[in-house]
Design an enzyme around this catalytic site. Structure first.
Site, PDB file in Angstrom:
ATOM      1  N   ASP A 205       0.833  -1.201   0.000  1.00  0.00           N
ATOM      2  CA  ASP A 205       0.000   0.000   0.000  1.00  0.00           C
ATOM      3  C   ASP A 205       0.872   1.257   0.000  1.00  0.00           C
ATOM      4  O   ASP A 205       1.850   1.338   0.748  1.00  0.00           O
ATOM      5  CB  ASP A 205      -0.868  -0.030   1.272  1.00  0.00           C
ATOM      6  CG  ASP A 205      -1.932   1.053   1.280  1.00  0.00           C
ATOM      7  OD1 ASP A 205      -2.789   1.039   0.385  1.00  0.00           O
ATOM      8  OD2 ASP A 205      -1.909   1.897   2.186  1.00  0.00           O
ATOM      9  N   GLU A 264       1.763  -0.574  -5.055  1.00  0.00           N
ATOM     10  CA  GLU A 264       0.816   0.481  -5.413  1.00  0.00           C
ATOM     11  C   GLU A 264       1.624   1.771  -5.426  1.00  0.00           C
ATOM     12  O   GLU A 264       1.943   2.323  -4.376  1.00  0.00           O
ATOM     13  CB  GLU A 264      -0.315   0.592  -4.385  1.00  0.00           C
ATOM     14  CG  GLU A 264      -1.333   1.625  -4.816  1.00  0.00           C
ATOM     15  CD  GLU A 264      -2.026   2.364  -3.676  1.00  0.00           C
ATOM     16  OE1 GLU A 264      -3.116   2.891  -3.909  1.00  0.00           O
ATOM     17  OE2 GLU A 264      -1.463   2.457  -2.570  1.00  0.00           O
TER      18      GLU A 264
HETATM   19  C1  BGC Z   1      -5.464   2.311  -0.504  1.00  0.00           C
HETATM   20  C2  BGC Z   1      -6.602   3.140  -0.036  1.00  0.00           C
HETATM   21  C3  BGC Z   1      -6.229   3.711   1.319  1.00  0.00           C
HETATM   22  C4  BGC Z   1      -4.899   4.453   1.277  1.00  0.00           C
HETATM   23  C5  BGC Z   1      -4.351   4.698   2.630  1.00  0.00           C
HETATM   24  C6  BGC Z   1      -4.447   3.408  -0.687  1.00  0.00           C
HETATM   25  O1  BGC Z   1      -3.667   3.392  -1.612  1.00  0.00           O
HETATM   26  O2  BGC Z   1      -5.701   1.629  -1.695  1.00  0.00           O
HETATM   27  O3  BGC Z   1      -7.796   2.427   0.015  1.00  0.00           O
HETATM   28  O4  BGC Z   1      -7.227   4.607   1.710  1.00  0.00           O
HETATM   29  O5  BGC Z   1      -3.957   3.711   0.586  1.00  0.00           O
HETATM   30  O6  BGC Z   1      -3.881   3.509   3.183  1.00  0.00           O
END
Ligand code: BGC
Length: 515
Positions: A205, A264
């Site tokens: 994340d 991500e």
């Molecule tokens: C997740 C989100 C989240 C954020 C904070 C993002 O990239 O996909 O759903 O709110 O990270 O953790």
């Protein structure tokens, strides 16, 4: 060597909205386990579970209070172990989310930091700073810099003793200080904890956010950090993050089996994204360009070309994503109603014809639209609150799945779900589409079965009409009509998103042809 993740279809499960095993209105691990036969039949290779860890759920679980346990809402560690065993028995890999940029404010480390003195080792695990502009009582009135939270409002909140702490997301999600070796050690240990339990990979994340520029400099005027946008800043895509992923790669490589991690990373260009998947870093990075691309031939072609060029430069597999839990569902993004669904079906056939790894988001195989009319008082996304109730947020793509034609939550569970489903979702349910020729569920099943048999290896563009794309992927030919008029096509149809009419592919349709 061929790795499973090179061409895997990975299905994202948002645990609270997938299947409710205990009837409390919230999805859970037992619910997921009960649907493994469905996932096998769908034909995916792996599941990715969004966070199920102990959490106050201020950001639907992306605010983690204990990185090594399951939140009681979702079950416990033995439910997790059973789920992994059942998934593996069905030949499904299991990828879990890891959230290293921040913890919940309820995490014991943050609670200890709040209780400790400014300058203490406890505070050094996060970013605590004195503010500026002291008032007559000696209390600072302005945060240390001008950073804004991606959910809206400023990125700093004041602790009771007057110091400020940084949170790029909600005020209940304080950012870890990755300059501190203890944070590195902690996450290395967390990775091992889940690897020891048998997970096949991690979705990292906010992978681009962990390291902040030294001195936390102001971003200055004019930098508008939209929700997970791609603007480079002193807190996104700072080069120091790559050291972290090099060390994680060594941990992953030290385990038997073919373990992987996907970043991500919302970054400004495909080239910057490629940095995350260099040979000694992570295995994949989501390519979000289709997720935001318009439904037109030029956009699609440029996204596909850019991704293929980029990943080739670092010898990583391409990845493709049309929807996830952070963005409006693509049926709605493409125009809603019949037009949106037609285009979504064409888009997924296009994506599944591409070489590389594909990420699906639960419910897209049912052609679910974004739910636009949720009652405001039920919205949970922190964006809604932090934007002063001007941004509706992401709840509309997180509505519980419909499994049956009827029932209090259309088979999601015994009770109504945590968000209400539109009244016509019984007709979109798994039960309503199962075995029905031409349904979106059957289209996905057929496409996944064909893709598993004929694994795409390349994209060779073929001449095509205006507003149309045509390519050969090493196994079959894919033609996509993005235009408003039918396009004549020839060849033996393997699969199509809409019936051909007099040898022509209708507007907003795609088809696969043999040979
Ligand atoms: C997740 C989100 C989240 C954020 C904070 C993002 O990239 O996909 O759903 O709110 O990270 O953790």
């Amino acid at each position: 060597m061929r790795h499973w993740w090179h061409d895997a279809v990975i299905y994202q499960i948002y645990p609270r909205s997938f299947a409710d095993g205990n009837g409390d209105g919230m999805g859970d691990l037992a619910g997921i386990k009960s649907r493994i036969p469905y996932l096998s039949r769908l034909g995916v290779d792996a599941i990715w579970l969004s966070p199920f860890y102990t959490s106050p759920q201020n950001d639907a679980g992306y605010d983690v209070a204990d990185f090594r346990d399951v939140d009681p809402r979702f079950g416990d560690l033995s439910d997790f172990d059973e789920l992994v065993t059942a998934a593996h028995a069905a030949d499904l890999k299991v990828v879990v989310d890891i959230v290293p940029n921040h913890s919940s404010s309820e995490h014991p480390w943050f609670q200890a930091a709040l209780a400790a003195e400014p300058g203490s080792p406890e505070r050094a695990l996060y970013h605590f700073r004195d503010g500026v502009a002291v008032d007559e009582d000696g209390v600072t009135t302005e945060p240390p810099n001008d950073w804004r939270s991606v959910f809206g409002g400023r990125a700093w909140t004041q602790a009771p003793d007057g110091q400020w702490y940084l949170h790029l997301f909600d005020s209940t999600q304080p950012d870890f200080n990755w300059d501190n070796p203890k944070v590195h050690e902690e996450f290395a240990d967390i990775l091992r904890f889940w690897l020891d339990r048998g997970v096949d990979g991690f979705r990292v994340d906010v992978a681009h956010g962990l390291v902040k520029e030294p001195g936390l400099p102001d971003v200055g005027e004019g930098l508008d950090i939209e929700m997970l946008g791609t603007t480079r800043s002193p807190f996104f895509d700072v080069d120091g993050v790559h050291e972290i992923y090099r060390s994680w790669r060594q941990i992953l490589d030290s385990y038997p089996g073919d373990r992987m991690a996907v970043a991500e990373a919302w970054v400004e260009s495909p080239q910057r994204r490629a940095n995350y998947v260099r040979g000694d870093e992570l295995h994949q990075a989501f390519n979000f360009d289709l997720l935001v691309a318009d439904f037109d031939a030029e956009s699609y072609r440029s996204v596909i070309d850019a991704e293929l060029t980029t990943v080739t430069s670092v010898d990583a597999p391409p990845t493709w994503v049309l929807s996830n839990h952070d963005r409006p569902r693509y049926v709605t993004r493409y125009g809603d109603g019949k037009k949106g669904l037609d285009r979504a079906r064409a888009a997924v056939l296009t994506m599944l014809a591409l070489p590389g790894s594909v990420y699906l988001y639960q419910g897209e195989e049912l052609g679910l639209p974004e739910v636009l009319d949720l009652p405001d008082h039920l919205r949970e996304d922190p964006t809604w609150h932090r934007s002063g109730f001007t941004e509706k947020g992401r709840d509309g793509c997180r509505v519980p799945l419909p499994w049956k034609r009827s029932g209090p939550s259309f088979g999601f569970g015994e009770a109504a779900g945590w968000l209400p489903q539109p009244s016509d979702w019984g007709e979109k349910s798994v039960e309503a589409q199962d075995g029905v020729e031409g349904s979106t569920l059957e289209l996905y099943r057929s496409a996944l079965a064909l893709r598993r048999r004929d694994v795409p290896t390349k994209v060779a563009w073929l001449p095509s009409e205006a507003d149309t794309l045509s390519f050969h992927n090493g196994c079959f030919r894919c033609v996509v009509n993005f235009g408003s008029q039918p396009v004549p096509v020839d060849g033996d149809v393997l699969l199509s998103s809409a019936d051909l009419i007099d040898g022509a592919l209708p507007s907003g349709a795609a088809a696969w042809f043999s040979g």
